[in-house]
Design a protein around this motif. Structure first.
Motif, PDB file in Angstrom:
ATOM      1  N   GLN A   5       0.849  -1.186   0.000  1.00 20.82           N
ATOM      2  CA  GLN A   5       0.000   0.000   0.000  1.00 20.82           C
ATOM      3  C   GLN A   5       0.889   1.243   0.000  1.00 20.82           C
ATOM      4  OE1 GLN A   5      -3.101  -0.740  -0.355  1.00 20.82           O
ATOM      5  NE2 GLN A   5      -2.650  -2.878   0.043  1.00 20.82           N
ATOM      6  N   TYR A   6       0.845   2.014  -1.074  1.00 24.39           N
ATOM      7  CA  TYR A   6       1.634   3.224  -1.059  1.00 24.39           C
ATOM      8  C   TYR A   6       0.879   4.330  -0.344  1.00 24.39           C
ATOM      9  CZ  TYR A   6      -1.126   4.745  -5.071  1.00 24.39           C
ATOM     10  OH  TYR A   6      -2.151   5.107  -5.898  1.00 24.39           O
ATOM     11  N   PRO A   7       1.620   5.238   0.287  1.00 25.00           N
ATOM     12  CA  PRO A   7       0.955   6.288   1.072  1.00 25.00           C
ATOM     13  C   PRO A   7       0.181   7.256   0.174  1.00 25.00           C
ATOM     14  CG  PRO A   7       3.352   6.556   1.095  1.00 25.00           C
ATOM     15  CD  PRO A   7       3.054   5.315   0.327  1.00 25.00           C
ATOM     16  N   ILE A   8      -0.874   7.827   0.742  1.00 21.29           N
ATOM     17  CA  ILE A   8      -1.619   8.858   0.029  1.00 21.29           C
ATOM     18  C   ILE A   8      -1.656  10.115   0.874  1.00 21.29           C
ATOM     19  CG2 ILE A   8      -3.024   7.184  -1.226  1.00 21.29           C
ATOM     20  CD1 ILE A   8      -5.344   7.947   0.625  1.00 21.29           C
ATOM     21  N   ASN A   9      -2.070  11.190   0.251  1.00 19.66           N
ATOM     22  CA  ASN A   9      -2.132  12.473   0.942  1.00 19.66           C
ATOM     23  C   ASN A   9      -3.394  13.214   0.495  1.00 19.66           C
ATOM     24  OD1 ASN A   9      -1.581  13.625  -1.619  1.00 19.66           O
ATOM     25  ND2 ASN A   9       0.623  13.435  -1.268  1.00 19.66           N
ATOM     26  N   ASP A  10      -3.552  14.438   0.971  1.00 18.43           N
ATOM     27  CA  ASP A  10      -4.746  15.218   0.653  1.00 18.43           C
ATOM     28  C   ASP A  10      -4.913  15.444  -0.847  1.00 18.43           C
ATOM     29  OD1 ASP A  10      -5.593  15.447   3.304  1.00 18.43           O
ATOM     30  OD2 ASP A  10      -4.395  17.259   3.638  1.00 18.43           O
ATOM     31  N   ASP A  11      -3.796  15.638  -1.576  1.00 17.14           N
ATOM     32  CA  ASP A  11      -3.890  15.854  -3.024  1.00 17.14           C
ATOM     33  C   ASP A  11      -4.450  14.623  -3.740  1.00 17.14           C
ATOM     34  OD1 ASP A  11      -2.936  18.455  -2.879  1.00 17.14           O
ATOM     35  OD2 ASP A  11      -0.851  17.861  -3.221  1.00 17.14           O
ATOM     36  N   ILE A  12      -4.000  13.447  -3.358  1.00 14.78           N
ATOM     37  CA  ILE A  12      -4.497  12.217  -3.979  1.00 14.78           C
ATOM     38  C   ILE A  12      -5.975  12.017  -3.635  1.00 14.78           C
ATOM     39  CG2 ILE A  12      -4.308   9.692  -3.951  1.00 14.78           C
ATOM     40  CD1 ILE A  12      -1.263  10.100  -3.640  1.00 14.78           C
ATOM     41  N   ILE A  13      -6.337  12.306  -2.406  1.00 16.03           N
ATOM     42  CA  ILE A  13      -7.745  12.182  -2.007  1.00 16.03           C
ATOM     43  C   ILE A  13      -8.608  13.157  -2.794  1.00 16.03           C
ATOM     44  CG2 ILE A  13      -9.371  12.565  -0.107  1.00 16.03           C
ATOM     45  CD1 ILE A  13      -7.177  11.338   1.744  1.00 16.03           C
ATOM     46  N   ARG A  14      -8.160  14.409  -2.942  1.00 15.08           N
ATOM     47  CA  ARG A  14      -8.917  15.396  -3.724  1.00 15.08           C
ATOM     48  C   ARG A  14      -9.063  14.935  -5.177  1.00 15.08           C
ATOM     49  NH1 ARG A  14      -6.618  19.090  -0.236  1.00 15.08           N
ATOM     50  NH2 ARG A  14      -4.762  19.435  -1.485  1.00 15.08           N
ATOM     51  N   LYS A  15      -7.998  14.375  -5.727  1.00 14.47           N
ATOM     52  CA  LYS A  15      -8.038  13.869  -7.103  1.00 14.47           C
ATOM     53  C   LYS A  15      -9.066  12.736  -7.222  1.00 14.47           C
ATOM     54  CE  LYS A  15      -5.038  11.827 -10.619  1.00 14.47           C
ATOM     55  NZ  LYS A  15      -3.699  11.296 -10.907  1.00 14.47           N
ATOM     56  N   ALA A  16      -9.084  11.824  -6.259  1.00  8.60           N
ATOM     57  CA  ALA A  16     -10.052  10.719  -6.273  1.00  8.60           C
ATOM     58  C   ALA A  16     -11.475  11.255  -6.133  1.00  8.60           C
ATOM     59  CB  ALA A  16      -9.739   9.728  -5.154  1.00  8.60           C
ATOM     60  N   GLU A  17     -11.682  12.194  -5.208  1.00 11.70           N
ATOM     61  CA  GLU A  17     -13.020  12.768  -5.019  1.00 11.70           C
ATOM     62  C   GLU A  17     -13.497  13.473  -6.287  1.00 11.70           C
ATOM     63  OE1 GLU A  17     -13.319  13.651  -0.245  1.00 11.70           O
ATOM     64  OE2 GLU A  17     -12.296  15.144  -1.479  1.00 11.70           O
ATOM     65  N   SER A  18     -12.593  14.176  -6.941  1.00 13.94           N
ATOM     66  CA  SER A  18     -12.943  14.874  -8.180  1.00 13.94           C
ATOM     67  C   SER A  18     -13.308  13.880  -9.280  1.00 13.94           C
ATOM     68  CB  SER A  18     -11.771  15.752  -8.620  1.00 13.94           C
ATOM     69  OG  SER A  18     -12.048  16.354  -9.854  1.00 13.94           O
TER      70      SER A  18
ATOM     71  N   LEU B 124     -14.402  10.852  -8.934  1.00 18.53           N
ATOM     72  CA  LEU B 124     -15.618  10.134  -8.569  1.00 18.53           C
ATOM     73  C   LEU B 124     -16.816  11.065  -8.354  1.00 18.53           C
ATOM     74  CD1 LEU B 124     -13.906   7.700  -6.040  1.00 18.53           C
ATOM     75  CD2 LEU B 124     -14.742   7.114  -8.338  1.00 18.53           C
ATOM     76  N   THR B 125     -16.578  12.364  -8.325  1.00 18.77           N
ATOM     77  CA  THR B 125     -17.580  13.420  -8.073  1.00 18.77           C
ATOM     78  C   THR B 125     -18.349  13.188  -6.768  1.00 18.77           C
ATOM     79  OG1 THR B 125     -19.356  12.442  -9.411  1.00 18.77           O
ATOM     80  CG2 THR B 125     -17.825  13.956 -10.538  1.00 18.77           C
ATOM     81  N   ILE B 126     -17.603  12.875  -5.717  1.00 22.41           N
ATOM     82  CA  ILE B 126     -18.175  12.677  -4.381  1.00 22.41           C
ATOM     83  C   ILE B 126     -17.223  13.278  -3.348  1.00 22.41           C
ATOM     84  CG2 ILE B 126     -19.475  10.606  -4.951  1.00 22.41           C
ATOM     85  CD1 ILE B 126     -16.279  10.179  -3.061  1.00 22.41           C
ATOM     86  N   LYS B 127     -17.645  13.269  -2.097  1.00 23.96           N
ATOM     87  CA  LYS B 127     -16.782  13.660  -0.985  1.00 23.96           C
ATOM     88  C   LYS B 127     -16.748  12.489  -0.012  1.00 23.96           C
ATOM     89  CE  LYS B 127     -15.986  17.400   2.277  1.00 23.96           C
ATOM     90  NZ  LYS B 127     -14.558  17.336   2.170  1.00 23.96           N
ATOM     91  N   PHE B 128     -15.530  11.978   0.226  1.00 24.17           N
ATOM     92  CA  PHE B 128     -15.376  10.880   1.175  1.00 24.17           C
ATOM     93  C   PHE B 128     -15.660  11.370   2.595  1.00 24.17           C
ATOM     94  CE2 PHE B 128     -12.147   9.302  -2.007  1.00 24.17           C
ATOM     95  CZ  PHE B 128     -12.855   8.181  -2.399  1.00 24.17           C
ATOM     96  N   PRO B 129     -16.158  10.497   3.464  1.00 22.30           N
ATOM     97  CA  PRO B 129     -16.305  10.855   4.880  1.00 22.30           C
ATOM     98  C   PRO B 129     -14.939  11.195   5.493  1.00 22.30           C
ATOM     99  CG  PRO B 129     -17.529   8.849   4.374  1.00 22.30           C
ATOM    100  CD  PRO B 129     -16.689   9.162   3.166  1.00 22.30           C
ATOM    101  N   GLU B 130     -14.927  12.167   6.408  1.00 23.97           N
ATOM    102  CA  GLU B 130     -13.664  12.616   7.015  1.00 23.97           C
ATOM    103  C   GLU B 130     -12.910  11.466   7.695  1.00 23.97           C
ATOM    104  OE1 GLU B 130     -11.997  15.523   6.729  1.00 23.97           O
ATOM    105  OE2 GLU B 130     -13.573  16.044   5.307  1.00 23.97           O
ATOM    106  N   THR B 131     -13.616  10.640   8.441  1.00 21.47           N
ATOM    107  CA  THR B 131     -12.953   9.522   9.123  1.00 21.47           C
ATOM    108  C   THR B 131     -12.344   8.562   8.119  1.00 21.47           C
ATOM    109  OG1 THR B 131     -14.543   9.707  10.928  1.00 21.47           O
ATOM    110  CG2 THR B 131     -13.266   7.674  10.815  1.00 21.47           C
ATOM    111  N   PHE B 132     -13.020   8.316   7.018  1.00 22.47           N
ATOM    112  CA  PHE B 132     -12.492   7.450   5.967  1.00 22.47           C
ATOM    113  C   PHE B 132     -11.179   8.031   5.430  1.00 22.47           C
ATOM    114  CE2 PHE B 132     -12.141   6.358   1.459  1.00 22.47           C
ATOM    115  CZ  PHE B 132     -12.105   4.975   1.549  1.00 22.47           C
TER     116      PHE B 132
END
Length: 160
Positions: free
Chosen positions: A20-33, A35-43
């Motif tokens: 599992q490679y590490p992720i950060n806020d930029d990767i999460i924002r890219k995934a959310e964009s 997928l056009t959703i917002k992941f739960p904060e705890t997730f």
């Protein structure tokens, strides 16, 4: 005996099933964009700690049932040839399921998803399984929790 998840030691760091490679806020924002959703904060917090894998508290129960299921969570990443949360739409299309679900775990016959069909944030958690009760295969939905955080409270491990 069951020991429930209380917010600590979510990931089983000794028994991860793939790198599992590490992720950060930029990767999460890219995934959310994408997928056009917002992941739960705890997730998002849990995925930044470890990007998918086996859980220390891997079991959950179906509502009104004695059936236990074991869970691991797919990672967030953007590799073309690998399964991840970002590839949910392709997996769902192949199984003829709605595209507005984010797959946490699956085995083609059963699916645990964040349900974004009616919202773009704060999804419920649904368990979807094959149903042959009508003679042909359809999908049966079981709501596991109203939110991701509520679902986490249901996770447990078995201890002696």
């Amino acid at each position: 005996m069951k020991e429930y998840y209380t917010g600590k030691n979510f990931w089983d760091k000794k028994n991860t099933w793939r790198y599992q490679y590490p992720i950060n806020d930029d990767i999460i924002r890219k995934a959310e964009s994408k997928l056009t959703i917002k992941f739960p904060e705890t997730f998002k917090q849990l995925m930044k700690e470890q990007n998918g894998g086996q859980l220390t508290y891997p079991y959950f129960m179906f509502p009104n049932s004695a059936v236990e299921c074991k869970l691991d969570i797919d990672p967030i990443h953007f590799e073309e040839d690998d399964t991840s949360i970002v590839s949910s739409e392709d997996l769902l299309k192949e199984a003829n399921l709605p595209k507005d679900l984010i797959v946490l775990w699956w085995d083609f016959h059963n699916w645990l998803v964040m349900d974004y069909r009616f919202t773009k944030e704060n999804p419920s958690i649904q368990f979807i399984c094959e149903d042959y009760s009508t003679g042909e295969m359809t999908w049966y939905y079981t709501k596991m929790a109203d939110t991701f955080d509520d679902f986490l409270k249901q996770l447990f491990r078995l201890v002696d």
